[in-house]
Design a protein around this motif. Structure first.
Motif, short mmCIF file in Angstrom:
data_model
loop_
_atom_site.label_atom_id
_atom_site.label_comp_id
_atom_site.label_asym_id
_atom_site.label_seq_id
_atom_site.Cartn_x
_atom_site.Cartn_y
_atom_site.Cartn_z
N ALA A 56 38.52 24.50 36.43
CA ALA A 56 39.20 25.71 35.97
C ALA A 56 38.20 26.85 35.76
O ALA A 56 38.50 28.02 36.01
CB ALA A 56 39.99 25.42 34.68
N VAL A 57 37.00 26.50 35.30
CA VAL A 57 35.94 27.51 35.17
C VAL A 57 35.60 28.07 36.55
O VAL A 57 35.53 29.30 36.74
CB VAL A 57 34.68 26.89 34.52
CG1 VAL A 57 33.47 27.79 34.71
CG2 VAL A 57 34.92 26.63 33.04
N LYS A 58 35.42 27.18 37.51
CA LYS A 58 35.08 27.62 38.87
C LYS A 58 36.20 28.49 39.44
O LYS A 58 35.95 29.51 40.10
CB LYS A 58 34.84 26.39 39.75
CG LYS A 58 34.33 26.68 41.16
CD LYS A 58 32.93 27.29 41.13
CE LYS A 58 32.23 27.15 42.47
NZ LYS A 58 32.75 28.04 43.50
N ALA A 59 37.43 28.08 39.19
CA ALA A 59 38.56 28.85 39.71
C ALA A 59 38.59 30.25 39.09
O ALA A 59 38.87 31.24 39.78
CB ALA A 59 39.87 28.11 39.41
N ALA A 60 38.28 30.33 37.80
CA ALA A 60 38.26 31.64 37.13
C ALA A 60 37.22 32.55 37.77
O ALA A 60 37.43 33.76 37.94
CB ALA A 60 37.99 31.48 35.64
N ILE A 61 36.08 31.96 38.14
CA ILE A 61 35.03 32.74 38.82
C ILE A 61 35.53 33.17 40.20
O ILE A 61 35.48 34.35 40.56
CB ILE A 61 33.74 31.90 38.98
CG1 ILE A 61 33.17 31.56 37.60
CG2 ILE A 61 32.72 32.63 39.84
CD1 ILE A 61 32.05 30.52 37.64
N ASP A 62 36.05 32.20 40.94
CA ASP A 62 36.47 32.48 42.32
C ASP A 62 37.62 33.48 42.38
O ASP A 62 37.76 34.22 43.35
CB ASP A 62 36.87 31.17 43.03
CG ASP A 62 35.66 30.26 43.25
OD1 ASP A 62 34.52 30.74 43.11
OD2 ASP A 62 35.86 29.07 43.56
#
Lengths: 334, 334, 334, 334
Positions: free
Chosen positions: A130-136
């Protein structure tokens, strides 16, 4: 299509993968191999699969893919052997403790065209995803700084430490992979500091238990990793990413989300304190990602190259400690 | 010993129980029955079990226990029938919408000596269990006040509401059970207020969508329940217990434990918004508790009496709203 | 006894100290001096004090102590002058941007026997004081690792940066002081990495906006400092200390402790985004500590030596970036 | 324009207001009166004001406004007297414990055209103001449910309870005011339950220590208030508002925002446990609001009518407990 698995190694991480395979509708565990017959038998009974030798699995036409959970010093050989046998290979990190050996192994994999996934379970944790998705999705703009706090509840036994390759290659390697993943750009320079604070025996073995590392990419992005082999309050696993428009972070997991309030204050339970419990969902997602890659003949979500780069960062960090200077990753990868 | 299950009803809650049975090492799903053949077929295929009629299941010697997931108006009849057939029975709440009918049914169960468990899944939620454990271990002293906030993401369809028995019997009933469990003493008096605020159609159907209830025990312990059929931010399920030495509370669950910080502030994701996802662990623990009771021929963790008492509280709350006064539970149970 | 103050400099930090003096029952603001008459007049009107020149304050027999809030390049001279005049001196950090000049100045202070306090406001923040108290009371055992995250809401103007001495001496210096205070042992070695990520102009000026530093003491304790000149979500000021028995941390402060929950999630307001608002209590405690020291003729809670050590760490960090190596503090202090 | 104040009553709440007046640039404390000379002298010395009798203050042409902090049974008489004397009046809640007496008093105030503010400090708490602002800005849509948890650290002495008018008029009255403010619509119906759980002596005095109240407005909005005279973990003051588009809540305040993590878990300090510390900012904002109203000859932010309505809700709640039924506010206000 159902991917049919052979499992090499019936130890505790082998069981984690056996469970993940069983709970996946697109996978089937066909056979397990282990040097210790009792271990193989126990796992075969619990998960309803055959017991075969490694040789037999290599030659089994009813097996598409293997999961390698044997001791580290066997990984590279087994990868090469099963790549040549035309099996898809999932191998626990690390491929090997020697950068050169990893490079040689990856060459074999490349030449055979085999599918290889090197396990970095944390990338598959739902919170970290979810952290990575927020960045992406652009919520924090361009990534600038990654901060990773990663602390084990307690140090492993001396015997394990001896064969581990040291804290950077054994423990920090997970954080190096996370840092690469979150930075979105390859680190170029490494500085590190290391101490022995929790147990002098670790020092006697030539290893450290408390380390901090700073990574820097060509464009100036940075990652900070802070590790300790001891956190009395549980398995501490936090990440935080600062970007040009904001920041995103993931919190730790506890056994229960309750709070007790008394005259002494407000108390929540300690953290989940075992990596298998903490990352149970991650392990299942990881195997699912491998299965999808095998089925689609596509790229695995984590690769042999990821294993190589993380190991090179570990070697660079150790060199930085030993030589008291900033070390370029290119010095390691040659 | 493995408990062999027949499943009555292949709807969404039937599937939840099928999954719980499959993942339990001490249980086996033998057969499913459903009035809609396609539903039975789909579940049988997914979970690898037979399709049988209810009559066949009743007569199956290879079935020890049934899980009743059929419509509410069939529950009491099926409980009586399978109790007489010597099967252990797990039935979803409620036994019936009529207190009298429940009392009659429980008499049959008692006379046959059958094992009956009425499902109140929330008692098996790990966080709520940790709250109960904190109370039982004495961390907060004597219980004084229980506060339950329970809000659905959105109202069910009108068709469902019509057959539901109204919000107190359909939704608050879970909170009544939680209140009884946490108070540790039977409520004696009920006052309630009720409104229609989210959708006028609910009022047209003679029901409410926003209610508050206060329960009071003989010794003066109190519980407050606050319900709404609508919470835009997800499925809101909180409990808090005040005692003589402190308080204990359980927090909501989110899809991901991350936080995004920007100029606008710090944002965490909405709550898990579906009861099956929110209580997935609870459903598994619930069936496990039933299996243990069947195997040990012991008392089930939740009983027919629990179903009766919660229903009586629902009736008392409704009467309190209708008559504008405090209602004794004894008025309902006669 | 009431300590009678002269204030040198009527800028924004001067006003903060004027307010702190006024609200302290043991202090009185007698006079203010500022090169800009309007500034002095405004402050004198608001706080009801005289306007005098620096010369007059130096000779005022009704003034016991001065607070120096003039530009950095005047600090060392003013400290020496007022130390010689027999006044107690509170000076905002830094004493000077040159380690040599600071050392010379501190020698004068020592020779005159004057009372000198160098302002490191963060040590007086109630939350950070509570962290320190938790350590001193033994709650976390022996200190092992200190982690400091310190980010400004936005970079200061180019003009300020030019005269600031660079990010390490201007911004990180606060964190160096916090690290020393929390480590409980003097750092011996410094490694750092630095980048320009938020504004290329900062690079043009020869400075950085994004830095990470690792400090290591002789016994192996470590501190990590992470700084950025930009955090869109406010003034980010966190500390965390890991010890042999546990950890202690302090959280950020917001304008309001509320949370809004909607379909988009749960949102809390951004952080307080101005250092004077964030540290309003700290500034008051700081002056109170100075007053106590003056009244008791005791040691000030922060000293000239603290200013020197923090500056040396800043110089070591810059040298580490410039030379790509670990730098000993002893190289700086000579 | 500076508002010149006379303070009636030099007790602890009198001191709170004296401090608020001193710290307000638009106010001046001219004189204090107290039946106990030593109390008046102490306050006069600390805040630099005259000592006068109530008669003298009434006749003082250099006093514009009075703050009434005398015992409750003197409030109504003093309000009438100073209203007739042409002074603006700030009176601590309640105006009187009798609804009839309050109505008579407010008639006098109306006839004289005097400015009267009845103190409900919580409306001026920065966090609660932020909650109200979030509602007013439309973030949560239409208000549906208000939930107020309000618990004192410990019960007041028996002597205080005897003269208090009972928990509903003394403690819950604050929550009634908050509920009215947040509901945005006048409550019409009240149901309540009350117990004695913390100390039997409270029961002997005819009072309760543990109460829950539900308020309902004509359109169906509801508020739930939960009170206890004892919360070992501090002064517990939370509000939460559910609306058609979301919810907003305010959290408690602690002495320090730190967390200590050990093997036992993660512990934050207890709550601020004294109403004056907890509401220090609220008291200052409250007096500032009164000063603005006096200066602008406008409506005070809280009025005599607010005092009357909150008292009527208290009486209705008590009647609901005594008669075991829902009580209309109109029954009380006649």
């Amino acid at each position: 299509m159902t991917v049919k698995f052979g499992l090499l190694g019936a130890g505790r991480i082998g069981k984690v993968h056996a469970r993940a395979i069983r709970s996946d509708a697109n996978a089937e565990l066909v056979a397990v191999a282990d040097a210790i017959p009792a271990a193989a038998e126990s796992l075969a009974r619990d998960y309803g699969c055959d017991i075969r030798t490694i040789d037999q699995i290599e030659q089994s036409s009813d097996i598409d893919a293997v999961v390698i959970c044997t001791p580290t010093d066997t990984h590279a050989d087994l990868i090469e052997r099963f790549a040549r046998a035309g099996k898809a290979v999932f191998c626990e990190k690390p491929v090997d403790l020697s950068v050169q050996r990893v490079q040689d192994c990856l060459k074999v994999v490349k030449d055979t065209g085999a599918t290889l996934m090197v396990g970095f379970n944390r990338r598959f944790d739902p919170d970290f995803m979810a952290v990575k998705a927020a960045i992406d999705e652009g919520h924090i703009g361009d990534v600038e700084m990654v901060t990773i706090s990663s602390r084990d509840p307690g140090a492993p036994p001396a015997d394990y430490i001896k064969r581990s390759g040291g804290i950077f290659r054994d423990m920090t390697i997970h954080d190096f992979d996370m840092a690469r993943w979150l930075l979105g750009e390859e680190p170029e320079t490494v500085v590190a500091q290391a101490s022995v604070l929790t147990d002098p025996e670790i020092g006697t073995l030539g290893d450290f238990d408390s380390v901090n590392v700073i990574l820097r990419t060509a464009s100036g992005r940075q990652a900070v990793i802070t590790n300790s082999r001891r956190a009395t309050y549980g398995y501490d696993q936090r990440i935080e990413v600062l970007g040009s428009k904001g920041a995103v972070s993931a919190e730790n997991m506890r056994e229960a989300n309750i709070e007790v309030a008394t005259e002494q204050g407000f108390t929540r339970p300690p953290l989940l304190n075992f990596f298998m419990t903490r990352y149970i969902a991650a392990y299942a997602n990881e195997i699912a990602g491998f299965i999808r890659a095998v089925n689609s003949k596509g790229v695995t979500p984590t690769t042999g190259e990821d294993g190589l780069q993380a190991l090179a960062l570990a070697d660079a960090a150790l060199k930085s400690v030993q030589e008291g200077r900033a070390v370029k990753v290119s010095e390691i990868l040659g």
